[in-house]
Design a protein around this motif. Structure first.
Motif, PDB file in Angstrom:
ATOM      1  N   UNK A  35      10.053  -2.587 -15.240  1.00 16.04           N
ATOM      2  CA  UNK A  35       9.144  -3.862 -15.797  1.00 16.04           C
ATOM      3  C   UNK A  35       7.976  -3.624 -14.894  1.00 16.04           C
ATOM      4  N   UNK A  36       7.030  -4.387 -15.513  1.00 14.92           N
ATOM      5  CA  UNK A  36       5.542  -4.694 -14.610  1.00 14.92           C
ATOM      6  C   UNK A  36       5.840  -5.188 -13.281  1.00 14.92           C
ATOM      7  N   UNK A  37       5.131  -4.715 -12.458  1.00 11.94           N
ATOM      8  CA  UNK A  37       5.387  -5.348 -10.985  1.00 11.94           C
ATOM      9  C   UNK A  37       5.074  -6.828 -11.044  1.00 11.94           C
ATOM     10  N   UNK A  38       6.026  -7.153 -10.131  1.00  9.98           N
ATOM     11  CA  UNK A  38       6.088  -8.729 -10.082  1.00  9.98           C
ATOM     12  C   UNK A  38       4.893  -9.110  -8.959  1.00  9.98           C
ATOM     13  N   UNK A  39       4.198 -10.241  -9.260  1.00  9.19           N
ATOM     14  CA  UNK A  39       3.003 -10.601  -8.230  1.00  9.19           C
ATOM     15  C   UNK A  39       3.279 -10.804  -6.965  1.00  9.19           C
ATOM     16  N   UNK A  40       2.525 -10.680  -5.957  1.00  8.11           N
ATOM     17  CA  UNK A  40       2.821 -11.087  -4.635  1.00  8.11           C
ATOM     18  C   UNK A  40       2.863 -12.697  -4.562  1.00  8.11           C
ATOM     19  N   UNK A  41       3.766 -13.320  -3.888  1.00  3.63           N
ATOM     20  CA  UNK A  41       3.831 -14.680  -3.814  1.00  3.63           C
ATOM     21  C   UNK A  41       2.730 -15.026  -2.927  1.00  3.63           C
ATOM     22  N   UNK A  67       2.712   9.408  -4.492  1.00  7.24           N
ATOM     23  CA  UNK A  67       2.348   8.756  -3.519  1.00  7.24           C
ATOM     24  C   UNK A  67       2.950   7.375  -3.431  1.00  7.24           C
ATOM     25  N   UNK A  68       3.589   7.240  -2.377  1.00  7.28           N
ATOM     26  CA  UNK A  68       4.445   6.049  -2.285  1.00  7.28           C
ATOM     27  C   UNK A  68       3.670   5.020  -1.186  1.00  7.28           C
ATOM     28  N   UNK A  69       3.301   3.735  -1.607  1.00  6.34           N
ATOM     29  CA  UNK A  69       2.401   2.950  -0.731  1.00  6.34           C
ATOM     30  C   UNK A  69       3.306   2.385   0.334  1.00  6.34           C
ATOM     31  N   UNK A  87      12.645  -3.740  -9.352  1.00 11.66           N
ATOM     32  CA  UNK A  87      11.824  -4.841  -9.760  1.00 11.66           C
ATOM     33  C   UNK A  87      11.286  -5.640  -8.532  1.00 11.66           C
ATOM     34  N   UNK A  88      11.551  -5.098  -7.499  1.00 12.60           N
ATOM     35  CA  UNK A  88      10.860  -5.829  -6.271  1.00 12.60           C
ATOM     36  C   UNK A  88       9.678  -5.225  -5.692  1.00 12.60           C
ATOM     37  N   UNK A  89       9.352  -5.516  -4.543  1.00  9.75           N
ATOM     38  CA  UNK A  89       8.272  -5.170  -3.743  1.00  9.75           C
ATOM     39  C   UNK A  89       8.316  -5.565  -2.341  1.00  9.75           C
ATOM     40  N   UNK A  90       7.463  -4.748  -1.737  1.00 11.52           N
ATOM     41  CA  UNK A  90       7.798  -4.863  -0.057  1.00 11.52           C
ATOM     42  C   UNK A  90       7.402  -6.326   0.473  1.00 11.52           C
ATOM     43  N   UNK A  91       6.370  -7.014  -0.498  1.00  8.29           N
ATOM     44  CA  UNK A  91       5.937  -8.402  -0.191  1.00  8.29           C
ATOM     45  C   UNK A  91       7.045  -9.373  -0.174  1.00  8.29           C
ATOM     46  N   UNK A 114       6.722   2.885  -9.309  1.00  6.96           N
ATOM     47  CA  UNK A 114       6.548   1.966 -10.385  1.00  6.96           C
ATOM     48  C   UNK A 114       6.798   0.493  -9.803  1.00  6.96           C
ATOM     49  N   UNK A 115       6.615   0.294  -8.521  1.00  2.01           N
ATOM     50  CA  UNK A 115       6.954  -1.088  -8.041  1.00  2.01           C
ATOM     51  C   UNK A 115       5.703  -1.482  -7.106  1.00  2.01           C
ATOM     52  N   UNK A 116       5.406  -2.391  -7.116  1.00  2.00           N
ATOM     53  CA  UNK A 116       4.197  -3.236  -6.192  1.00  2.00           C
ATOM     54  C   UNK A 116       2.909  -2.457  -6.571  1.00  2.00           C
ATOM     55  N   UNK A 117       2.421  -1.693  -5.456  1.00  2.28           N
ATOM     56  CA  UNK A 117       1.079  -1.090  -5.537  1.00  2.28           C
ATOM     57  C   UNK A 117       1.354   0.380  -5.649  1.00  2.28           C
TER      58      UNK A 117
END
Length: 300
Positions: A35-41, A67-69, A87-91, A114-117
């Motif tokens: 899914x579209x990346x979740x926003x940073x809280x 290329x993985x951020x 569907x998560x991200x590093x933040x 496909x996650x975060x940035x």
């Protein structure tokens, strides 16, 4: 079930009734779709803005390269790598990052494809494993890998496959990839013949030539080496990954430390004080912290 998921399930079920292979052909790209990346809280932005950024190159789902951020904080001599979930991200680890940096560790995290940035439309477990392997090659032996949910399974599989790490922490992690296939089947509602065809198609697509790739995507069939200490954390009320996965991991790793919590769910557990304290203590001790059957309830 939302409209898109309902429509996808109907397409897989309809095709599967005519041909399990046809149903599997439709299901496979859905299995790896993100899914579209979740926003940073809002409370995590300052931590992410303070990170040193770079990329690591991994083969990617289509094996064309991705290329993985990556993000890095602190300057300690020992490195802790963080792996987010599906569907998560590093933040999501921002609170833990602050705790670890204050204790003197150098912390590294990444956004899977496909996650975060990190761009992309699809991904799977192999991308997490490849990212962890590249980070270990870049930084040398890792003090610990901390993985949430899907990232916890990736941490177990990666270290079990040879990524050099002294400790692994899983938070709300499944014990093997079979659970993910079972949950995907339940979500879309297709029959067992289509499920079997999808399993074969997945293996042929991503692990050509391997007779049973699911053996190496399992922390049960291929537990961590004795040299790697394990702390497994899971909340009793987790509605995404069943709490019973904690017992499955314990059975495969009888000397591991276990922490059962209550009232934090699947995501809030990442910022729960008892969990943060347990992770920091586990990483700081010269030997494993013994927490057999430990249980912590959320404050109400």
């Amino acid at each position: 079930m939302d409209l898109a998921l309902s429509t996808a399930g109907a397409a897989v079920r309809g095709a599967g009734r005519l041909s399990p292979r046809g149903g599997a052909a439709i299901a496979l790209p859905l299995f790896g779709h993100v899914a579209r990346p979740r926003p940073v809280h809002g409370g995590d932005r300052s931590t992410m803005e303070g990170a040193r950024r770079s990329v690591v190159r991994v083969p990617g789902l289509d094996r064309r390269g991705a290329d993985v951020s990556t993000y890095e904080w602190g300057h300690g001599s020992e490195v802790v790598v963080l792996a987010h979930g599906w569907n998560g991200r590093a933040s999501q680890f921002a609170t833990l990052v602050r705790e670890l940096v204050s204790e003197g560790w150098r912390v590294v995290a990444f956004d899977a494809p496909a996650h975060g940035e990190t761009p992309g439309r699809g991904t799977y477990l192999i991308d997490w494993i490849d990212a962890l392997a590249e980070l270990q090659r870049r930084h040398g032996r890792i003090h610990a890998v901390v993985g949430h949910s899907f990232g916890g399974l990736a941490a177990l599989v990666a270290v079990g496959a040879g990524v050099q790490a002294d400790r692994v922490v899983t938070i709300a992690a499944p014990a093997d990839a079979d659970l993910l296939l079972t949950q995907f089947q339940a979500m879309l509602g297709y029959d067992d013949r289509t499920a079997a065809a999808l399993r074969r198609r997945f293996a042929a697509r991503y692990f050509p030539g391997e007779s049973d790739p699911f053996a190496r995507l399992s922390a049960l069939r291929r537990p961590l080496p004795a040299s790697a200490l394990l702390l497994a954390v899971h909340d009793e009320g987790d509605r995404v990954v069943p709490f019973g996965e904690l017992a499955r991991l314990r059975d495969a790793h009888p000397h591991a430390s276990m922490l059962a919590t209550q009232g934090f769910g699947h995501n809030r557990v990442l910022t729960a004080d008892p969990v943060l304290d347990a992770v920091v203590d586990f990483l700081a001790q010269p030997s494993a912290v013994t927490l057999p059957g430990a249980a912590v309830r959320a404050a109400v």
